[in-house]
Design an enzyme around this catalytic site. Structure first.
Site, PDB file in Angstrom:
ATOM      1  N   HIS A   7       0.832  -1.207   0.000  1.00  0.00           N
ATOM      2  CA  HIS A   7       0.000   0.000   0.000  1.00  0.00           C
ATOM      3  C   HIS A   7       0.868   1.260   0.000  1.00  0.00           C
ATOM      4  O   HIS A   7       1.605   1.497   0.960  1.00  0.00           O
ATOM      5  CB  HIS A   7      -0.882  -0.046   1.253  1.00  0.00           C
ATOM      6  CG  HIS A   7      -1.748   1.136   1.459  1.00  0.00           C
ATOM      7  ND1 HIS A   7      -1.596   1.979   2.533  1.00  0.00           N
ATOM      8  CD2 HIS A   7      -2.785   1.608   0.743  1.00  0.00           C
ATOM      9  CE1 HIS A   7      -2.520   2.922   2.486  1.00  0.00           C
ATOM     10  NE2 HIS A   7      -3.259   2.724   1.403  1.00  0.00           N
ATOM     11  N   ARG A   8       0.809   2.004  -1.094  1.00  0.00           N
ATOM     12  CA  ARG A   8       1.719   3.161  -1.314  1.00  0.00           C
ATOM     13  C   ARG A   8       3.164   2.664  -1.279  1.00  0.00           C
ATOM     14  O   ARG A   8       4.063   3.389  -0.852  1.00  0.00           O
ATOM     15  CB  ARG A   8       1.504   4.272  -0.281  1.00  0.00           C
ATOM     16  CG  ARG A   8       0.050   4.700  -0.122  1.00  0.00           C
ATOM     17  CD  ARG A   8      -0.134   5.813   0.894  1.00  0.00           C
ATOM     18  NE  ARG A   8      -1.518   5.913   1.310  1.00  0.00           N
ATOM     19  CZ  ARG A   8      -1.959   6.689   2.293  1.00  0.00           C
ATOM     20  NH1 ARG A   8      -1.119   7.469   2.938  1.00  0.00           N
ATOM     21  NH2 ARG A   8      -3.243   6.713   2.618  1.00  0.00           N
ATOM     22  N   GLU A  34       0.302  -0.705  -4.807  1.00  0.00           N
ATOM     23  CA  GLU A  34      -0.807   0.255  -4.908  1.00  0.00           C
ATOM     24  C   GLU A  34      -0.189   1.641  -4.879  1.00  0.00           C
ATOM     25  O   GLU A  34       0.741   1.895  -4.094  1.00  0.00           O
ATOM     26  CB  GLU A  34      -1.760   0.084  -3.726  1.00  0.00           C
ATOM     27  CG  GLU A  34      -3.034   0.918  -3.802  1.00  0.00           C
ATOM     28  CD  GLU A  34      -2.976   2.262  -3.077  1.00  0.00           C
ATOM     29  OE1 GLU A  34      -3.948   3.014  -3.174  1.00  0.00           O
ATOM     30  OE2 GLU A  34      -1.952   2.583  -2.433  1.00  0.00           O
ATOM     31  N   ASP A  36      -1.037   6.148  -5.705  1.00  0.00           N
ATOM     32  CA  ASP A  36      -2.053   7.200  -5.847  1.00  0.00           C
ATOM     33  C   ASP A  36      -1.576   8.221  -6.873  1.00  0.00           C
ATOM     34  O   ASP A  36      -0.399   8.580  -6.871  1.00  0.00           O
ATOM     35  CB  ASP A  36      -2.238   7.917  -4.513  1.00  0.00           C
ATOM     36  CG  ASP A  36      -2.569   6.954  -3.393  1.00  0.00           C
ATOM     37  OD1 ASP A  36      -3.693   6.433  -3.395  1.00  0.00           O
ATOM     38  OD2 ASP A  36      -1.699   6.704  -2.537  1.00  0.00           O
ATOM     39  N   HIS A  49      -0.197  10.867  -2.569  1.00  0.00           N
ATOM     40  CA  HIS A  49      -1.517  10.580  -2.003  1.00  0.00           C
ATOM     41  C   HIS A  49      -2.379  11.822  -1.771  1.00  0.00           C
ATOM     42  O   HIS A  49      -3.554  11.854  -2.124  1.00  0.00           O
ATOM     43  CB  HIS A  49      -1.372   9.834  -0.678  1.00  0.00           C
ATOM     44  CG  HIS A  49      -2.677   9.503  -0.040  1.00  0.00           C
ATOM     45  ND1 HIS A  49      -3.325  10.367   0.833  1.00  0.00           N
ATOM     46  CD2 HIS A  49      -3.486   8.418  -0.149  1.00  0.00           C
ATOM     47  CE1 HIS A  49      -4.457   9.824   1.227  1.00  0.00           C
ATOM     48  NE2 HIS A  49      -4.579   8.639   0.644  1.00  0.00           N
ATOM     49  N   GLU A 109      -4.686   4.184  -8.014  1.00  0.00           N
ATOM     50  CA  GLU A 109      -5.860   4.871  -7.462  1.00  0.00           C
ATOM     51  C   GLU A 109      -5.895   6.299  -7.983  1.00  0.00           C
ATOM     52  O   GLU A 109      -4.963   7.080  -7.744  1.00  0.00           O
ATOM     53  CB  GLU A 109      -5.824   4.872  -5.922  1.00  0.00           C
ATOM     54  CG  GLU A 109      -7.065   5.551  -5.374  1.00  0.00           C
ATOM     55  CD  GLU A 109      -7.080   5.719  -3.859  1.00  0.00           C
ATOM     56  OE1 GLU A 109      -6.356   5.012  -3.145  1.00  0.00           O
ATOM     57  OE2 GLU A 109      -7.831   6.607  -3.410  1.00  0.00           O
ATOM     58  N   LYS A 111      -6.890   9.814  -7.588  1.00  0.00           N
ATOM     59  CA  LYS A 111      -7.280  10.628  -6.427  1.00  0.00           C
ATOM     60  C   LYS A 111      -8.077  11.846  -6.927  1.00  0.00           C
ATOM     61  O   LYS A 111      -7.592  12.978  -6.891  1.00  0.00           O
ATOM     62  CB  LYS A 111      -6.045  11.100  -5.665  1.00  0.00           C
ATOM     63  CG  LYS A 111      -5.196  10.009  -5.080  1.00  0.00           C
ATOM     64  CD  LYS A 111      -5.873   9.155  -4.040  1.00  0.00           C
ATOM     65  CE  LYS A 111      -6.198   9.824  -2.751  1.00  0.00           C
ATOM     66  NZ  LYS A 111      -6.774   8.855  -1.784  1.00  0.00           N
ATOM     67  N   ASP A 231       0.661  -1.881   4.520  1.00  0.00           N
ATOM     68  CA  ASP A 231       1.900  -1.098   4.584  1.00  0.00           C
ATOM     69  C   ASP A 231       3.089  -2.008   4.904  1.00  0.00           C
ATOM     70  O   ASP A 231       4.234  -1.575   4.823  1.00  0.00           O
ATOM     71  CB  ASP A 231       1.799  -0.036   5.699  1.00  0.00           C
ATOM     72  CG  ASP A 231       0.636   0.923   5.499  1.00  0.00           C
ATOM     73  OD1 ASP A 231       0.222   1.124   4.341  1.00  0.00           O
ATOM     74  OD2 ASP A 231       0.130   1.464   6.508  1.00  0.00           O
TER      75      ASP A 231
HETATM   76  O1  G3P Z   1      -6.570   1.741  -2.295  1.00  0.00           O
HETATM   77  C1  G3P Z   1      -6.647   1.428  -0.947  1.00  0.00           C
HETATM   78  C2  G3P Z   1      -6.395   2.642  -0.098  1.00  0.00           C
HETATM   79  O2  G3P Z   1      -5.224   3.256  -0.558  1.00  0.00           O
HETATM   80  C3  G3P Z   1      -7.511   3.630  -0.120  1.00  0.00           C
HETATM   81  O3  G3P Z   1      -7.407   4.626   0.820  1.00  0.00           O
HETATM   82  O4  G3P Z   1      -6.795   6.815   1.711  1.00  0.00           O
HETATM   83  O5  G3P Z   1      -5.015   5.166   1.282  1.00  0.00           O
HETATM   84  O6  G3P Z   1      -6.171   6.287  -0.602  1.00  0.00           O
HETATM   85  P1  G3P Z   1      -6.308   5.760   0.809  1.00  0.00           P
END
Ligand code: G3P
Length: 247
Positions: A7-8, A34, A36, A49, A109, A111, A231
């Site tokens: 995640h990120r 993943e 953003d 993000h 993702e 944003k 993470d």
């Molecule tokens: O894509 C999963 C998660 O990243 C979504 O929430 O706030 O981290 O963009 P956020």
């Protein structure tokens, strides 16, 4: 098998949404990354993000008000300077030109639920196609109008509904976009064992976020969630290994 998404990037140990975090995520056992995306003032797709630069970089202000030639001077180490040295906010194409030579999954993702970023969908799709990674890309967004537009522009690229809300008839809703995936917030009523089962019955892939506790990881793997965002991919990889050994 539950796919593990960094995640990120491996953002538990490295600065989020940077090349080092993505590389470490894959090195540490993730099946995918993943990231953003937002747009700069002059229309570059950057991997960050927040709408603002303040939290994760040395600059201040909105990404949308900053030209890329300025943004690329920002330090994106965000408190990790001692371990990672000099790191920058990557362009989407920086990440994809590295990913193109590998074989992992990529969740982009968009944003665009706070700032609409007109034309973002076309730009992201053009970049994904340029690097020929359509088959291992998943597009997600909290802005479901945007997901529907992606579906009209590139129906062959997988889309997933991101939500922290409880959707009425979630399976029907996801199909109405149309999307093949559902990415709910962990520990919300949007993801329960019943929802997991209901989605599986409808052939919708469920990948909750953000799953950092080992007991949640283990539970979701045992429930055969399609994926998790974490993470700490090394934790999830160790649990997956343990479960495969005992199965
Ligand atoms: O894509 C999963 C998660 O990243 C979504 O929430 O706030 O981290 O963009 P956020």
């Amino acid at each position: 098998m539950t796919k593990i998404f960094a995640h990120r990037g491996a953002s538990g140990h490295y600065p989020e949404n940077t090349m080092i975090a993505f590389e470490k995520g894959i090195e540490n056992g993730a099946d995918g990354i993943e990231l953003d995306v937002q747009l700069t003032k002059d229309g570059h797709i950057v991997v960050i993000h927040d709408e603002r630069l303040d939290r994760t970089t040395s600059l201040k202000g909105f990404v949308k008000d900053t030209r890329y030639d300025v943004l690329k001077t920002a330090d994106a180490a965000a408190g990790h300077q001692q371990t990672v040295g000099d790191v920058r906010v990557p362009l989407l194409e920086d990440v994809l030109s590295w990913a193109e030579k590998k074989d992992f999954l990529i969740n982009i993702e968009l944003k665009n639920s706070v700032i609409r970023y007109e034309g973002m969908e076309e730009k992201v799709l053009e970049t994904v196609k340029r690097f020929k990674i359509e088959e291992r890309t998943i597009l997600s967004a909290f802005n479901h109008e945007s997901l529907a537009l992606c579906g009209r522009l590139a129906p062959h690229i997988e889309r997933a509904v991101l939500t922290s809300d409880v959707l009425y008839q979630a399976d029907q809703y996801v199909k109405s976009i149309p999307a093949a995936g559902y990415h709910p917030k962990l520990h919300s009523p949007a993801v329960t064992d019943e929802v997991l089962q209901q989605m599986r019955n409808s052939s919708i892939k469920v990948r909750p976020y953000t799953v950092n506790r080992p007991d949640d990881m283990e539970h979701l793997m045992k429930m055969r969630a399609d994926g998790i965002f974490t993470d700490f991919p090394e934790r999830a990889a160790a649990i997956a290994k343990k479960l495969n050994r005992t199965n």
